[in-house]
Enzyme design. Structure first.
Site, mmCIF file in Angstrom:
data_model
loop_
_atom_site.group_PDB
_atom_site.id
_atom_site.type_symbol
_atom_site.label_atom_id
_atom_site.label_comp_id
_atom_site.label_asym_id
_atom_site.label_seq_id
_atom_site.Cartn_x
_atom_site.Cartn_y
_atom_site.Cartn_z
ATOM 1 N N TYR A 299 54.823 39.451 41.021
ATOM 2 C CA TYR A 299 55.521 38.189 40.841
ATOM 3 C C TYR A 299 56.333 38.103 39.553
ATOM 4 O O TYR A 299 56.911 37.061 39.272
ATOM 5 C CB TYR A 299 54.508 37.035 40.874
ATOM 6 C CG TYR A 299 53.887 36.841 42.230
ATOM 7 C CD1 TYR A 299 54.600 36.228 43.247
ATOM 8 C CD2 TYR A 299 52.600 37.298 42.484
ATOM 9 C CE1 TYR A 299 54.034 36.048 44.502
ATOM 10 C CE2 TYR A 299 52.031 37.129 43.734
ATOM 11 C CZ TYR A 299 52.743 36.508 44.741
ATOM 12 O OH TYR A 299 52.185 36.351 45.984
ATOM 13 N N ASP A 450 39.761 37.588 39.901
ATOM 14 C CA ASP A 450 40.653 38.753 40.031
ATOM 15 C C ASP A 450 40.555 39.626 38.780
ATOM 16 O O ASP A 450 41.571 40.105 38.269
ATOM 17 C CB ASP A 450 42.094 38.280 40.244
ATOM 18 C CG ASP A 450 42.995 39.399 40.751
ATOM 19 O OD1 ASP A 450 42.468 40.356 41.360
ATOM 20 O OD2 ASP A 450 44.221 39.326 40.531
#
Length: 604
Positions: A299, A450
């Site tokens: 991203y 994560d």
């Protein structure tokens, strides 16, 4: 007149009726007074060996026999012989139809089963339904909750002794339910339905119908106490007034929706009146010619600018970047709020109940717009020549492209590329990560979700210990000169006290379809099992799963000086850690005991 004369007169009257009825039938007369009545004639009863005539009342002294020469007159209605009585009880046969039928006393016929005989001398009155009436009265008196309309009060619903008398609100049921949940259970996270209706984030909608709420008692949905009916009634008092504040037809130019627009909210958080140019932001931290790209992700891109790292994330574009749809303002708004919330943990003040410095410091947040400057393009191409970029070239971005730039402290190299020297550094890595997760759990119910080896940065310094405050207690741990920073909170979940920020990972099924045996992919699947796909809830066990992942990485992927005893200690730690449900439990594992300088010193 003597009896014989009366008998003769009666005989003549009977046959006159018979003849008149027959003629009337043949001519199909419409005279209703002499119209015959037709019935199905019953078959004659089977002859009995010795038929017994029915008992006759004492007043009846005559019986009709087939060869009887004299007949009693039927004109006397109050005086009936046995033949007349038989017709009245067994079904009438028209005399006009069967004048020559053998008329004689009938024998007893078999009674129909199921019907009790009528006692002699008693009149069969109407049936008694008193028992049935009492039963239904009892049913009516029973309190029907929500099963059927009340028989006593048709058109209403009976709940105890009350009836629904309040009028139906003239508002959308969806909005009504949303406002009810926001007023009495404001910790239930983003309202996707309302966000889609208004095309605005839920963070900015908290002001709607939420005045006067005390956020200090915030709990996650699974920990909330049941809402009492009285609370619900109070919560609905201002529903209609709150709904009037929403205008689904207004445009983004309306001042009423400025604070609800996600892009405007992002500018407000960044304390900007409008977007900046990328080069203007980078120039604040270094000379443009000194900009260097140091990393990349799906991203965005990471550039070094002086002693800071600037992560550039494009958003709200109408074309994909790096094969993925660009992020929306709402998503980056939550990530920005989350980063600023974790910044609060870096404050070691006397009244701070939880504190640590392991989470990367967010120095600044800025919204930018425009094309990549030439200095950024050169830095990107230089990285591409050396490392082979997997991202799209930034020259594709148009002039109207927007970016959110995270200006972060430089945390060092990620664990994947960092070289650990010995077992002490491996222990220091584990204790610092575990302690920071424990502090964030206690402060904000934080879960990283994560924490792979690309999101842990390491650097060396002259520090000997690191300090954390966990639920009011000051803890010191040896670091062996190693500094740890945790980054990338895209998938994280946090309770800020006003909102629960999280990413619904059930919308990304490919995240859980990684290769079998891969430690990172297996950890995602284990998280899915723990949360049962309810990603809004608080599940600190997910932090433990990532700590188990780190132990596996140290055992299988990283090379450093270690003995067989060190490996046994790591395996024993993994076995014990698998039984913990949170990092707050794991930090007190015996593995970290000799790294703790002082575990019991109270915070002053």
């Amino acid at each position: 007149m003597d009896p014989k004369a009366r008998t003769r007169a009666g005989k003549v009257d009977i046959w006159s009726e018979i003849i008149g009825a027959t003629d009337s039938e043949q001519q199909q007369s419409t005279n209703t007074e002499t119209q015959p009545i037709y019935h199905r004639r019953r078959p004659p009863p089977q002859p009995q060996p010795q038929p017994q005539p029915q008992p006759q009342p004492p007043s009846h002294s005559h019986s009709l026999q087939p060869n009887n020469q004299s007949r009693h007159s039927l004109a006397a209605a109050n005086k009936r012989d046995s033949w007349n009585h038989s017709l009245s009880t067994r079904g009438r046969t028209s005399i006009a139809v069967g004048p020559c039928v053998k008329n004689q006393p009938q024998g007893k016929q078999a009674r129909r089963r199921g019907k009790p005989p009528v006692p002699k001398g008693k009149f069969a009155g109407p049936q008694n339904f008193e028992k049935e009436r009492e039963y239904f009265q009892e049913v009516d008196a029973f309190e029907l909750l929500e099963e059927s309309p009340s028989p006593k009060h048709f058109g209403t619903w009976a709940i105890g002794n009350q009836t629904a008398t309040d009028p139906i609100p003239h508002v959308s049921s969806r909005l009504e339910k949303w406002l009810f949940s926001k007023r009495i259970n404001f910790s239930c996270g983003p309202s996707t339905t309302l966000s889609k209706i208004l095309e605005t984030p839920t963070v900015a909608m908290d002001s709607i119908g939420s005045d006067g709420l005390d956020f200090s008692s915030l709990k996650t949905p699974e920990k909330c106490n049941p809402v009492s009916p009285s609370d619900g009634d109070e919560a609905f008092e201002d529903i209609n007034a709150s709904i009037r504040k929403l205008s689904l037809a207004t445009t983004t130019t309306s001042s009423d929706l400025d604070h609800l627009d996600p892009f405007s909210a992002l500018l407000e958080i960044c304390k900007q009146p409008g977007p900046l140019m990328l080069i203007d932001l980078f120039s604040k931290y270094c000379d443009p010619d000194c900009i260097a790209k140091i990393g990349e992700g799906t991203y965005g891109e990471a550039f070094r600018a002086g002693n800071t790292v600037c992560k550039i994330v494009p958003f709200d574009g109408d074309f994909p970047v790096n094969g993925e749809v660009q992020k929306k303002s709402e998503e980056l708004l939550e990530e920005a709020v989350l980063s600023q919330t974790l910044n609060n943990l870096r404050k070691f003040e006397n009244d701070n109940f939880n504190a640590c410095t392991t989470f990367i410091e967010t120095i600044d947040l800025k919204v930018c717009q425009g094309c990549y400057d030439a200095a950024l393009v050169r830095a990107w191409e230089k990285w591409d020549e050396k490392n082979g970029s997997e991202n799209d070239h930034p020259k594709q971005f148009p002039e109207k492209q927007c970016y959110l730039v995270f200006v972060l402290q430089h945390g060092g190299k990620d664990l994947e590329s960092f070289v650990l020297e010995n077992f002490d550094e491996a222990r220091s890595l584990l204790v610092q990560v575990t302690a920071s997760l424990a502090v964030a759990e206690a402060a904000y119910e934080f879960e990283h979700r994560d924490l792979h080896w690309g999101n842990i940065l390491l650097s060396r310094n002259d520090s000997v210990t690191t300090k954390v405050i966990l639920e009011g207690k000051e803890l010191l741990f040896r670091t062996f000169g190693l500094s740890i920073s945790i980054i990338d909170f895209t998938l994280s979940r946090i309770n800020t006290g006003e909102n629960i920020l999280f990413l619904d990972l059930s919308l990304d099924p490919y995240l859980f379809k990684g290769p079998k045996g891969d430690k990172q992919s297996e950890t995602y699947r284990k998280m899915e099992e723990v949360t049962e796909d309810y990603w809004e809830g608080s599940f600190p066990r997910t932090n433990v799963l990532w700590l188990l992942y780190l132990v596996d990485i140290l055992l299988l992927k990283k090379t450093f000086v270690r003995s067989s005893k060190n490996e046994r200690d790591l395996r024993s730690l993994k076995k014990r850690m698998d039984k913990y449900n949170s990092a707050k439990e794991a930090i007190f594992d015996p593995f970290f005991a000799d790294l703790s300088v002082d575990q019991t010193k109270p915070c002053e």
